[in-house]
Design a protein around this motif. Structure first.
Motif, short mmCIF file in Angstrom:
data_model
loop_
_atom_site.label_atom_id
_atom_site.label_comp_id
_atom_site.label_asym_id
_atom_site.label_seq_id
_atom_site.Cartn_x
_atom_site.Cartn_y
_atom_site.Cartn_z
N ASP A 30 73.69 58.99 43.79
CA ASP A 30 74.47 59.86 42.90
C ASP A 30 75.84 59.26 42.63
O ASP A 30 76.35 59.32 41.50
N ALA A 33 75.69 56.73 39.90
CA ALA A 33 75.29 57.17 38.57
C ALA A 33 76.51 57.29 37.66
O ALA A 33 77.64 57.53 38.11
N HIS A 159 74.68 63.59 34.77
CA HIS A 159 73.94 62.48 35.38
C HIS A 159 74.42 62.21 36.80
O HIS A 159 73.73 61.54 37.58
N LYS A 160 75.58 62.73 37.17
CA LYS A 160 76.07 62.53 38.53
C LYS A 160 75.24 63.28 39.56
O LYS A 160 75.30 62.99 40.75
N ASP A 163 68.74 63.00 37.57
CA ASP A 163 68.12 62.00 36.71
C ASP A 163 67.15 62.71 35.77
O ASP A 163 67.05 63.94 35.78
N ASN A 280 69.66 61.87 41.83
CA ASN A 280 69.41 60.56 41.25
C ASN A 280 68.59 59.74 42.25
O ASN A 280 69.13 59.20 43.21
#
Length: 418
Positions: A30, A33, A159-160, A163, A280
């Motif tokens: 993460d 990302a 997106h942190k 996904d 992620n």
């Protein structure tokens, strides 16, 4: 395109987050990302009930979406929180952004073809614009009503914390609640997300980490190349038989090219992780090659295939205890790219993710897409609605696209270009 914003509000989780869950550590992956959003748009043809007044029906649909989103955020409580310094999420129920908008055109004028100007307006905010600050929403939704009665739901998720696989899981859970099946499916394992990515990939102290993608002042063009089932079979046969001369690139000088492919780690681990493990959980694989005009399709496919096969449980175990070698390798590759010494071609496959299963109560989507990416030489692969074809969303420099979309070898495998 005439789009009128009707209302804006914040949707909070319907029940507060327990105190012992208020702080969620980000995983190492993460942390790596980018600080952007994962955008997705779901189009539904004639979502309004033709037997009732359209405006009243859409108002009911929107209220249904908002109520079910609040209930869903109670389960996916980190998505209603805020990110703190890239290391954790404060699950404080700040809520998700929700927008209603009226689109003055027919749905048929929008679906099935890229329309960058329109798509950006169907989203609650620019997914690649202002990066996420610690006070901004991690989820945004825009409910768009078309003149014909169809609707489009634009969703952006940070997106942190997620996904593409996690986004698909979240939106399907939201849709299940919206359909009113929440009580009957409450004990379904897939309806309960697991937020243990930080246990699998513990966060690390990485001072000075910056994962923002530098965008240059270049004109990026997005085109969608559709490959139907027969095209894909023919392309695979050609690659496996190393067809000479097919899709060959003949530059004026030898050039280093790196194919960068995103790989989902969930099914690479032993035992495999279920899709509802949130976060992620992906890695990029790089397949460098010297492009000198002698590499045919089979050779390039073999290089990429070999790189992807290296992502296995042993690789994942090495990532967990990585001493920084992979980060240094990626950083060195990135510096070479920014200097113009190598050319990178990025690929991310969303194929197999259940985006076409998202049914909020008025049927499955007519079409699903992710809007254009501002990054050159980047391609996103998505299934067609039938599931046996692929839509390749290709982003290239304007001058490169003018050549690429007229390549006869490529066009021999493409059923349509938009």
């Amino acid at each position: 395109m005439n789009i009128e914003v009707l209302s804006k509000e914040t949707i909070k989780a319907s029940s507060p987050t327990p105190k012992h869950l208020r702080n969620l550590k980000l995983s190492f992956l993460d942390q790596l990302a980018s600080r952007t959003y994962v955008p997705t748009i779901f189009f539904y043809d004639h979502a309004a009930d033709t037997n009732s007044h359209g405006n009243d029906d859409h108002l009911e649909r929107s209220n249904q979406l908002k109520k079910s989103l609040g209930e869903c955020l109670s389960r996916y409580y980190p998505l209603a929180g805020t990110i703190r310094e890239d290391f954790s999420v404060d699950c404080n129920n700040e809520g998700a952004k929700y927008i209603e908008a009226r689109v003055r055109c027919k749905l048929s004028e929008s679906i099935g073809k890229p329309n960058v100007e329109l798509f950006n307006q169907l989203l609650p905010f620019d997914p690649y614009g202002n990066v996420i600050g610690c006070r901004e929403a991690l989820v945004g939704v825009q409910f768009n009503i078309f003149d014909c009665g169809g609707v489009a739901i634009g969703v952006c998720v940070s997106h942190k914390i997620a996904d593409a696989a996690s986004v698909a899981t979240f939106v399907n859970a939201w849709a299940t609640i919206s359909r009113g099946f929440c009580s009957s499916e409450a004990d379904d394992e897939e309806q309960h997300p697991i937020f243990n990515a930080a246990m699998l990939f513990p966060p690390r102290d990485m001072p000075g980490l910056k994962r923002e993608t530098e965008t240059r002042n270049e004109k990026i063009v997005t085109k969608m190349f559709v490959f139907d089932k027969l095209n894909i079979v023919a392309l695979k046969e050609c690659a496996s038989s190393s067809c000479v001369g097919v899709l060959k690139y003949s530059p004026t000088s030898v050039q280093t090219c790196v194919a960068v492919h995103v790989v989902n780690l969930r099914d690479k681990m032993v035992p495999p992780l279920p899709n509802h493990v949130f976060g992620n959980l992906w890695q990029t694989v790089m397949a460098p090659t010297m492009v000198d005009g002698d590499k045919d399709l089979g050779a390039l496919a073999s290089l990429i295939g070999s790189a992807v096969r290296e992502i296995n449980d042993d690789h994942v175990r090495r990532v967990k205890v990585d001493d920084g070698n992979s980060m240094r390798s990626s950083k060195n590759m990135r510096e070479l790219y920014l200097k113009g010494e190598i050319e990178a071609l990025g690929f991310s496959s969303w194929c197999g993710f259940p985006f076409y299963e998202v049914d909020f109560g008025w049927g499955k989507p007519t079409w699903v897409c992710t809007p254009n990416s501002p990054y050159k030489n980047f391609t996103i692969l998505m299934n067609t609605k039938q599931g046996d074809g692929i839509e390749a969303w290709v982003n290239l420099l304007e001058e490169d696209m003018a050549i690429f979309e007229r390549d006869l070898d490529l066009l021999s495998f493409v059923s349509s270009v938009h």
